[in-house]
Design a protein around this motif. Structure first.
Motif, short mmCIF file in Angstrom:
data_model
loop_
_atom_site.label_atom_id
_atom_site.label_comp_id
_atom_site.label_asym_id
_atom_site.label_seq_id
_atom_site.Cartn_x
_atom_site.Cartn_y
_atom_site.Cartn_z
N ILE A 1 41.11 -49.53 -12.62
CA ILE A 1 42.09 -48.46 -12.41
C ILE A 1 41.72 -47.29 -13.33
O ILE A 1 41.40 -47.49 -14.50
N GLY A 2 41.75 -46.09 -12.77
CA GLY A 2 41.39 -44.90 -13.53
C GLY A 2 39.94 -44.48 -13.35
O GLY A 2 39.55 -43.39 -13.75
N ARG A 3 39.16 -45.33 -12.72
CA ARG A 3 37.75 -45.01 -12.47
C ARG A 3 37.56 -44.47 -11.06
O ARG A 3 38.35 -44.72 -10.16
N GLU A 4 36.46 -43.77 -10.89
CA GLU A 4 36.11 -43.19 -9.60
C GLU A 4 35.44 -44.28 -8.74
O GLU A 4 34.55 -45.00 -9.21
N LEU A 5 35.88 -44.41 -7.49
CA LEU A 5 35.31 -45.37 -6.55
C LEU A 5 34.73 -44.65 -5.35
O LEU A 5 35.23 -43.60 -4.95
N GLU A 6 33.69 -45.26 -4.78
CA GLU A 6 33.20 -44.82 -3.48
C GLU A 6 33.40 -45.99 -2.53
O GLU A 6 32.92 -47.10 -2.80
N LEU A 7 34.13 -45.73 -1.46
CA LEU A 7 34.43 -46.77 -0.48
C LEU A 7 33.65 -46.51 0.80
O LEU A 7 33.65 -45.39 1.31
N LYS B 1 33.16 -42.70 4.66
CA LYS B 1 33.16 -42.87 3.20
C LYS B 1 34.34 -42.12 2.61
O LYS B 1 34.70 -41.05 3.09
N ILE B 2 34.91 -42.71 1.56
CA ILE B 2 35.99 -42.07 0.82
C ILE B 2 35.64 -42.19 -0.66
O ILE B 2 35.21 -43.25 -1.12
N GLN B 3 35.86 -41.11 -1.39
CA GLN B 3 35.61 -41.13 -2.83
C GLN B 3 36.85 -40.61 -3.53
O GLN B 3 37.40 -39.58 -3.16
N GLY B 4 37.31 -41.38 -4.54
CA GLY B 4 38.48 -40.94 -5.28
C GLY B 4 38.74 -41.83 -6.48
O GLY B 4 38.07 -42.85 -6.67
N GLU B 5 39.71 -41.41 -7.27
CA GLU B 5 40.08 -42.16 -8.47
C GLU B 5 41.06 -43.27 -8.09
O GLU B 5 42.06 -43.02 -7.42
N LEU B 6 40.77 -44.47 -8.54
CA LEU B 6 41.63 -45.62 -8.26
C LEU B 6 42.89 -45.49 -9.12
O LEU B 6 42.82 -45.51 -10.35
N ALA B 7 44.04 -45.33 -8.47
CA ALA B 7 45.29 -45.10 -9.19
C ALA B 7 46.17 -46.34 -9.26
O ALA B 7 46.85 -46.57 -10.25
N ARG C 1 46.32 -53.62 -0.71
CA ARG C 1 45.92 -52.21 -0.58
C ARG C 1 45.68 -51.59 -1.95
O ARG C 1 46.09 -52.14 -2.96
N ILE C 2 45.00 -50.46 -1.91
CA ILE C 2 44.79 -49.66 -3.13
C ILE C 2 45.25 -48.24 -2.85
O ILE C 2 45.34 -47.83 -1.69
N ILE C 3 45.55 -47.53 -3.92
CA ILE C 3 45.92 -46.12 -3.81
C ILE C 3 44.85 -45.32 -4.55
O ILE C 3 44.57 -45.58 -5.72
N LEU C 4 44.25 -44.37 -3.85
CA LEU C 4 43.24 -43.49 -4.43
C LEU C 4 43.82 -42.09 -4.59
O LEU C 4 44.62 -41.65 -3.76
N ILE C 5 43.39 -41.40 -5.63
CA ILE C 5 43.70 -39.98 -5.78
C ILE C 5 42.45 -39.22 -5.38
O ILE C 5 41.39 -39.38 -6.00
N LEU C 6 42.56 -38.45 -4.32
CA LEU C 6 41.44 -37.65 -3.83
C LEU C 6 41.59 -36.23 -4.34
O LEU C 6 42.67 -35.64 -4.28
N ARG C 7 40.51 -35.68 -4.87
CA ARG C 7 40.49 -34.30 -5.34
C ARG C 7 39.37 -33.57 -4.60
O ARG C 7 38.24 -34.03 -4.61
N TYR C 8 39.75 -32.45 -3.99
CA TYR C 8 38.74 -31.67 -3.27
C TYR C 8 39.22 -30.23 -3.14
O TYR C 8 40.34 -29.90 -3.49
#
Length: 155
Positions: A90-96, A103-109, A115-122
């Protein structure tokens, strides 16, 4: 007792004594070379791998059954496969890589049971005028939709 069963029992006994560690994978080749991959809620040290190796090796009779044993930690390039691995990241950047090959890239929140919740920044174009705006959104992803999840290492 069968060789594989004996190895599994010794490993389970070790992991019961060390609840902070958990098994990622165990493979036994046709030539009885055993490869065990472990991880830990707070990471895993070389000493942890040595302790696991000794817990198995010192309780096996090499005269009865000759085998090779390798105990290692899950490497950075290894995909996440268990809920406990997601929780410790949690708190690290993941690439799914998703089942549909997107593909999805975001911070694991947050990590939940399925399920997981990612924070996507773009950045996206402004609705009015020129330029772009920063966007931050949460995305819920079902674990069943994930084909492969990797931690992105930043230096």
């Amino acid at each position: 007792m069968e060789f594989e069963t004996q190895i599994k029992q010794l490993l389970e006994t070790f992991l019961e004594e060390r609840p902070d560690l958990f098994l990622i994978d165990m493979k036994i080749s046709a030539g009885d070379n055993v490869v065990i991959i472990l991880d830990g809620d707070n990471g895993i040290s070389i000493q942890d791998c040595l302790d696991a190796s000794r817990a198995i090796e010192f309780n096996m009779d090499r005269e009865e059954h000759d085998f090779g044993l390798q105990v290692m930690s899950a490497g950075l390039s290894e995909p996440l496969t268990q809920i406990r691995q997601y929780k410790k990241n949690i708190g690290r950047e993941l690439e799914l890589l998703m089942q549909d090959s997107s593909k999805i890239q975001g911070e694991l929140a947050k990590v939940e049971e399925d399920r997981i919740i990612l924070i996507l920044r773009y950045r996206k174009p402004k609705e009015v005028g020129k330029g772009k705006v920063d966007v931050m959104e949460e995305r819920e992803v079902l674990l069943s939709e994930i084909k492969k999840a990797l931690v992105i290492v930043k230096f």
